[in-house]
Design a protein around this motif. Sequence first.
Motif, PDB file in Angstrom:
ATOM      1  N   ASP A 132      74.981 114.150  31.096  1.00 16.47           N
ATOM      2  CA  ASP A 132      75.072 112.679  30.998  1.00 16.47           C
ATOM      3  C   ASP A 132      75.380 112.303  29.566  1.00 16.47           C
ATOM      4  OD1 ASP A 132      74.236 112.356  33.614  1.00 16.47           O
ATOM      5  OD2 ASP A 132      72.130 112.424  33.035  1.00 16.47           O
ATOM      6  N   LEU A 133      76.040 111.141  29.416  1.00 21.66           N
ATOM      7  CA  LEU A 133      76.299 110.669  28.058  1.00 21.66           C
ATOM      8  C   LEU A 133      75.065 109.884  27.587  1.00 21.66           C
ATOM      9  CD1 LEU A 133      78.471 110.698  25.906  1.00 21.66           C
ATOM     10  CD2 LEU A 133      79.430 108.627  26.873  1.00 21.66           C
ATOM     11  N   MET A 134      73.936 110.541  27.658  1.00 22.74           N
ATOM     12  CA  MET A 134      72.663 109.879  27.368  1.00 22.74           C
ATOM     13  C   MET A 134      71.712 110.860  26.698  1.00 22.74           C
ATOM     14  SD  MET A 134      72.452 106.810  28.856  1.00 22.74           S
ATOM     15  CE  MET A 134      70.910 106.404  29.631  1.00 22.74           C
ATOM     16  N   TYR A 135      70.737 110.277  26.015  1.00 20.66           N
ATOM     17  CA  TYR A 135      69.652 111.090  25.461  1.00 20.66           C
ATOM     18  C   TYR A 135      68.422 110.835  26.323  1.00 20.66           C
ATOM     19  CZ  TYR A 135      72.413 111.596  21.218  1.00 20.66           C
ATOM     20  OH  TYR A 135      73.396 111.919  20.320  1.00 20.66           O
ATOM     21  N   GLN A 176      77.594 118.833  17.229  1.00 24.51           N
ATOM     22  CA  GLN A 176      77.867 118.932  15.787  1.00 24.51           C
ATOM     23  C   GLN A 176      77.595 117.625  15.044  1.00 24.51           C
ATOM     24  OE1 GLN A 176      78.403 121.989  14.825  1.00 24.51           O
ATOM     25  NE2 GLN A 176      78.512 122.604  16.977  1.00 24.51           N
ATOM     26  N   GLU A 177      77.052 116.640  15.748  1.00 29.23           N
ATOM     27  CA  GLU A 177      76.781 115.350  15.105  1.00 29.23           C
ATOM     28  C   GLU A 177      75.407 115.381  14.457  1.00 29.23           C
ATOM     29  OE1 GLU A 177      78.510 112.309  15.363  1.00 29.23           O
ATOM     30  OE2 GLU A 177      80.212 113.206  16.406  1.00 29.23           O
ATOM     31  N   ALA A 178      75.324 114.861  13.251  1.00 30.75           N
ATOM     32  CA  ALA A 178      73.994 114.703  12.650  1.00 30.75           C
ATOM     33  C   ALA A 178      73.535 113.261  12.827  1.00 30.75           C
ATOM     34  CB  ALA A 178      74.033 115.065  11.182  1.00 30.75           C
ATOM     35  N   LEU A 179      74.488 112.321  12.753  1.00 31.89           N
ATOM     36  CA  LEU A 179      74.100 110.915  12.695  1.00 31.89           C
ATOM     37  C   LEU A 179      73.655 110.350  14.042  1.00 31.89           C
ATOM     38  CD1 LEU A 179      76.779 109.653  10.159  1.00 31.89           C
ATOM     39  CD2 LEU A 179      74.387 110.170   9.754  1.00 31.89           C
ATOM     40  N   VAL A 180      74.531 110.413  15.037  1.00 30.21           N
ATOM     41  CA  VAL A 180      74.166 109.786  16.312  1.00 30.21           C
ATOM     42  C   VAL A 180      72.977 110.530  16.956  1.00 30.21           C
ATOM     43  CG1 VAL A 180      75.745 110.982  17.865  1.00 30.21           C
ATOM     44  CG2 VAL A 180      75.148 108.625  18.340  1.00 30.21           C
ATOM     45  N   ASN A 181      72.814 111.796  16.620  1.00 34.47           N
ATOM     46  CA  ASN A 181      71.685 112.556  17.161  1.00 34.47           C
ATOM     47  C   ASN A 181      70.342 112.131  16.575  1.00 34.47           C
ATOM     48  OD1 ASN A 181      72.969 114.127  19.077  1.00 34.47           O
ATOM     49  ND2 ASN A 181      73.573 115.690  17.605  1.00 34.47           N
ATOM     50  N   CYS A 182      70.356 111.159  15.665  1.00 29.08           N
ATOM     51  CA  CYS A 182      69.086 110.589  15.183  1.00 29.08           C
ATOM     52  C   CYS A 182      68.298 110.000  16.355  1.00 29.08           C
ATOM     53  CB  CYS A 182      69.341 109.491  14.149  1.00 29.08           C
ATOM     54  SG  CYS A 182      69.876 110.136  12.572  1.00 29.08           S
ATOM     55  N   LEU A 260      61.558 107.930  10.950  1.00 26.63           N
ATOM     56  CA  LEU A 260      62.874 108.201  10.361  1.00 26.63           C
ATOM     57  C   LEU A 260      63.366 107.066   9.470  1.00 26.63           C
ATOM     58  CD1 LEU A 260      65.490 109.819  10.065  1.00 26.63           C
ATOM     59  CD2 LEU A 260      66.262 108.908  12.247  1.00 26.63           C
ATOM     60  N   GLY A 261      63.234 105.825   9.946  1.00 24.70           N
ATOM     61  CA  GLY A 261      63.750 104.706   9.150  1.00 24.70           C
ATOM     62  C   GLY A 261      64.975 104.086   9.773  1.00 24.70           C
ATOM     63  N   SER A 262      65.793 103.465   8.935  1.00 26.54           N
ATOM     64  CA  SER A 262      66.888 102.640   9.472  1.00 26.54           C
ATOM     65  C   SER A 262      67.963 103.460  10.176  1.00 26.54           C
ATOM     66  CB  SER A 262      67.510 101.816   8.351  1.00 26.54           C
ATOM     67  OG  SER A 262      68.322 102.629   7.570  1.00 26.54           O
ATOM     68  N   ALA A 263      68.047 104.751   9.891  1.00 28.95           N
ATOM     69  CA  ALA A 263      69.075 105.579  10.540  1.00 28.95           C
ATOM     70  C   ALA A 263      68.912 105.544  12.059  1.00 28.95           C
ATOM     71  CB  ALA A 263      69.008 107.016  10.044  1.00 28.95           C
ATOM     72  N   PHE A 264      67.670 105.433  12.523  1.00 27.17           N
ATOM     73  CA  PHE A 264      67.478 105.390  13.968  1.00 27.17           C
ATOM     74  C   PHE A 264      68.100 104.122  14.552  1.00 27.17           C
ATOM     75  CE2 PHE A 264      65.006 103.700  17.553  1.00 27.17           C
ATOM     76  CZ  PHE A 264      65.517 104.558  18.508  1.00 27.17           C
ATOM     77  N   SER A 266      70.550 102.403  13.318  1.00 28.48           N
ATOM     78  CA  SER A 266      72.011 102.551  13.250  1.00 28.48           C
ATOM     79  C   SER A 266      72.518 103.447  14.375  1.00 28.48           C
ATOM     80  CB  SER A 266      72.422 103.150  11.906  1.00 28.48           C
ATOM     81  OG  SER A 266      71.902 102.388  10.857  1.00 28.48           O
ATOM     82  N   ALA A 267      71.758 104.496  14.680  1.00 28.24           N
ATOM     83  CA  ALA A 267      72.177 105.404  15.759  1.00 28.24           C
ATOM     84  C   ALA A 267      72.160 104.672  17.101  1.00 28.24           C
ATOM     85  CB  ALA A 267      71.267 106.621  15.805  1.00 28.24           C
ATOM     86  N   CYS A 268      71.176 103.775  17.280  1.00 28.39           N
ATOM     87  CA  CYS A 268      71.125 102.989  18.532  1.00 28.39           C
ATOM     88  C   CYS A 268      72.384 102.136  18.663  1.00 28.39           C
ATOM     89  CB  CYS A 268      69.912 102.056  18.536  1.00 28.39           C
ATOM     90  SG  CYS A 268      68.372 102.898  18.744  1.00 28.39           S
ATOM     91  N   LEU A 269      72.793 101.525  17.543  1.00 32.27           N
ATOM     92  CA  LEU A 269      73.993 100.682  17.594  1.00 32.27           C
ATOM     93  C   LEU A 269      75.228 101.524  17.908  1.00 32.27           C
ATOM     94  CD1 LEU A 269      73.364  98.413  14.478  1.00 32.27           C
ATOM     95  CD2 LEU A 269      73.165  97.775  16.873  1.00 32.27           C
ATOM     96  N   GLU A 270      75.259 102.688  17.314  1.00 35.73           N
ATOM     97  CA  GLU A 270      76.378 103.605  17.546  1.00 35.73           C
ATOM     98  C   GLU A 270      76.446 103.975  19.030  1.00 35.73           C
ATOM     99  OE1 GLU A 270      79.308 105.879  15.329  1.00 35.73           O
ATOM    100  OE2 GLU A 270      78.128 104.135  14.885  1.00 35.73           O
ATOM    101  N   MET A 271      75.293 104.272  19.605  1.00 37.58           N
ATOM    102  CA  MET A 271      75.202 104.659  21.009  1.00 37.58           C
ATOM    103  C   MET A 271      75.555 103.471  21.915  1.00 37.58           C
ATOM    104  SD  MET A 271      74.664 107.512  22.266  1.00 37.58           S
ATOM    105  CE  MET A 271      74.726 108.046  23.953  1.00 37.58           C
ATOM    106  N   GLU A 272      75.108 102.296  21.495  1.00 37.05           N
ATOM    107  CA  GLU A 272      75.410 101.074  22.260  1.00 37.05           C
ATOM    108  C   GLU A 272      76.927 100.906  22.384  1.00 37.05           C
ATOM    109  OE1 GLU A 272      74.830  97.192  20.400  1.00 37.05           O
ATOM    110  OE2 GLU A 272      73.408  96.701  21.974  1.00 37.05           O
ATOM    111  N   GLN A 273      77.627 101.196  21.284  1.00 39.16           N
ATOM    112  CA  GLN A 273      79.096 101.061  21.305  1.00 39.16           C
ATOM    113  C   GLN A 273      79.743 102.073  22.231  1.00 39.16           C
ATOM    114  OE1 GLN A 273      80.512 101.220  17.288  1.00 39.16           O
ATOM    115  NE2 GLN A 273      79.531  99.299  16.757  1.00 39.16           N
ATOM    116  N   ILE A 274      79.125 103.257  22.327  1.00 36.72           N
ATOM    117  CA  ILE A 274      79.702 104.287  23.193  1.00 36.72           C
ATOM    118  C   ILE A 274      79.472 103.914  24.662  1.00 36.72           C
ATOM    119  CG2 ILE A 274      79.468 106.706  23.927  1.00 36.72           C
ATOM    120  CD1 ILE A 274      78.739 107.351  20.999  1.00 36.72           C
TER     121      ILE A 274
END
Lengths: 483, 208
Positions: A132-135, A176-182, A260-264, A266-274
Amino acid sequence: MPDLDDQVRNAGVRILRLCKDLSEFILSGQARKTYLYETEIFLKHIKKSLKAIDKFIRRSINKKMAPPLAKAKLKELDLIREVLSWLYTFVKEAIDADTLSIPYSLTIFLNHTATELQKPDKVSLVVLGSSDLMYYKYNLTRLRDLTKKLKKDVIQNYPVLPENIGILKFPYSSAQEALVNCILFHEMGHYIYEKTGLQRDFYNSINDNLRAFIQDNKIIEKLKPKDPDLACNKLFIYVGGLMLSWGDEMFADIFAIRVLGSAFHSACLEMEQILSTDIKRNKTFSRTHPADDFRFKVHAKWLSDGGWDEIIKKRTPLIFDRLKDCETLRFKNKDFSISCEPPLGESDESKDLKEKLHTWMFKEFGQMVIRIEEELSTKLEDFENPINDFKKNDSLVTACLEHGIVPSTVYNEKKERCHPRPTTILNSGFFFYLGGMVELLKKVEVKRGVSRIDKRMNYEKRLNQWLAKAIEDWQILLEEGKL
Amino acid sequence: MSVLSRKEIKDRLEKPLTDFKSIVITPLLGDTFDHDSIDLRLGCYFRVPAVSTIECVKPYQGTVEHYPELVHKPYSRGIKEGVKKGAKEREGDNAESTIILQPHHAVLASTLEYIKMPGDVSGQILTKSSWARIFISIASAPWIHPFYRGCLTLEVSNLGNVPVALPVGKPMAQLVFIKLEGQIKLEKDVIEGSYAGAVMPEAPKFKA
C-alpha cells in the motif's frame, strides 16, 4: 468421504507441505541478503514456529486415532492453520526486507529511540515494505494471542511471539527516502501507545459516557428499535471504533512531534500531497483518522510548545500560515464533520440524534486528546527536546547540505568538532529540502542534455542519501564511543 | 607539487565550507592521520560482479543499473554488536562484518568516509602497505580531482591465491593530498561529474 483418521492425515500432510515450502522459501530468499538484527529475530521466530509445527504434526499423524481423538486433532490442526495463515502474510515481506530494501539507518535510529523510551525493555521494531502507498503499524495482538493459545493447548514447545516485537510498514518504493519516512516516528508512536494501556482506559470511559448519553437523550425511547440491546451494541461499536482509532492516531502524532520535531509535520504534508488533493478531506474525520486539519491544529500547539514556531515561520512561511489557520478551527463552530453514518436508522428523529451524537463524540474526543497530551507530557518529561540540538547545529548542517556534504561531522565557529543528532539531521534536512535546494543546485554543473527537472530529482535523491548516511554515521560514532 | 602535512590537513578540516581550501572527512573515527596522509576505512556497501543473467555488458548502450550487484554489510553487525546482541544466535556467523574476496576476484567498495576535496588540491588513494603484503590491491582509478565530494570508490582486487576477508570499518587505504602548482583558478565551489556526492559505489554510467 474419508474417515476421520484419514482426514487428520490429509490435513496434516497439507500443512506439512506448506511448512516445508515456506521454510525453503525463507532459505532461498535469505541467500546473499543482510538483515537488520530485529528482522533476523522475526525471521528466526517464523522458522522456529514452522519447525515446531512440523515436528508436532509428524508425531500426530503417525499413529492411528480413535474418532473422538481424531476430531480433537482436527480442531488442533485448525488452530495451527490459523497461525500459519498469519505467518504466511509476513514471510514474503520479511524476506524482502533486507537492509537495502528498507530505510536502514532510520530504522536503527527508531529502535534506538524506542529502546531509550521503553527502558529497561528492549524494543524490536521490524520495518517491512508494504504494497500500500501508506505507512502503518501492524496490529499483532491477534497473532500473539493465537501463538499463546497454540502453546497452551496444542504444541507445548511452540515459540510465543515475543511481546517486544512491533511491525511497522512503509511504502516499499520509499526505501531510499530519509525525509518522507519520518512518518515512521508516528508508527513507532502507535507501538508506544499499545504499551501504555491508555486504550483500555478510553474504552471503559467511552462505554460509560455513551451509556449516559443514550439515557440522557432517550435514544431507545425515541427510535424504538426492535431489539434495543442490539441497537445499543451497534452504537457502542460505532462510537468506540471511531474514537479509539482517532485517539490512537492523535497519540502517535503528538508523540512524533515531541520526539522528532517539525520534520514529522513536514513529512505529513509531503504524504498528503502524494495521497490526495481533495481539500474537503482536510476537515472530515474518517472511520480511522481524525481530519488532517484537526491533526495539524494539534501539531501547531505542540510545535509551538516545543519552540519550533519562529523557525517554521522563518523557513517555511506557507506551512506556518496553514498551521495558524488550523489553530483557529473549533469543534463548537462546526468546523469539522464525520464522514460516517451512525447506526441510528433513517427516521426524522434520527437525523437530529445523529447530529447530537457527532457533536457529543467531538466533545468527548476533545477530552481524550487532553488526556493523551497529559500522558505524553509525563512519559516524555525527561526526553530531550530535539530543538536543543537543532538550535546548536542547524546552520552547520544546512551549510553542509548547500555544499553537497554529508552532515555527520561539522565544525562550529570555535572550530570544535560536533556531531548533529539524527533528529537535527532530519529537521534541518527537511527545511533544506523545502527551501534551500536552490543554493545546492547553483553549485551543480550537469552535462548538456540533462533537464532541470532531472537535475533537481537527482539531487533530491542525493539529499536523501546524504541524510541517511549522516544518520548511519551517527550510529557508528555512537557505537565507537565517539559522541 | 607538494604534499599536505598532517597539520595542514587538520587546519583545513576546521575551515568554513565557504573557503575553497576547506577539506571535509566524515565520520572521523579517532586519530587516522599519518604525517602526510589520512587513513580511510572500508565502507559498508559493495558491488559484486556476481554470476548474472546479464548476457553481456555493453558500455554506451544504456546504463546497466544492476551490474555489478549491490551488497550491504552493515557496520553495526561488527564485533561489538555480534557479541552484545546475540553471540549465541549468531553461531556460524562471522563475528565481524566482512566480505570475502576470492583469489583473483575484484569487488567495488567505497570508503566509509565521505570526502570533500579543496579547490587547490588533488588527491591520490593508495593501498595501505599491510594489505598490499597479502596481495590486496586498491584502485585502478586512484586520482581525485579538486572539489570532488563523495565516498571514494575503491576497486579492491585479491591478487593472491587465498580468499581474504575484508572487514567493514577497518583502515584499508591512505589518501594523500597534493597541492596544485601555479595559478589556481578553482575558487568557486563546483559540483560536477556523474558520481559526485555518491555515498556508495554506484553502477557505471557510460555516456556516449
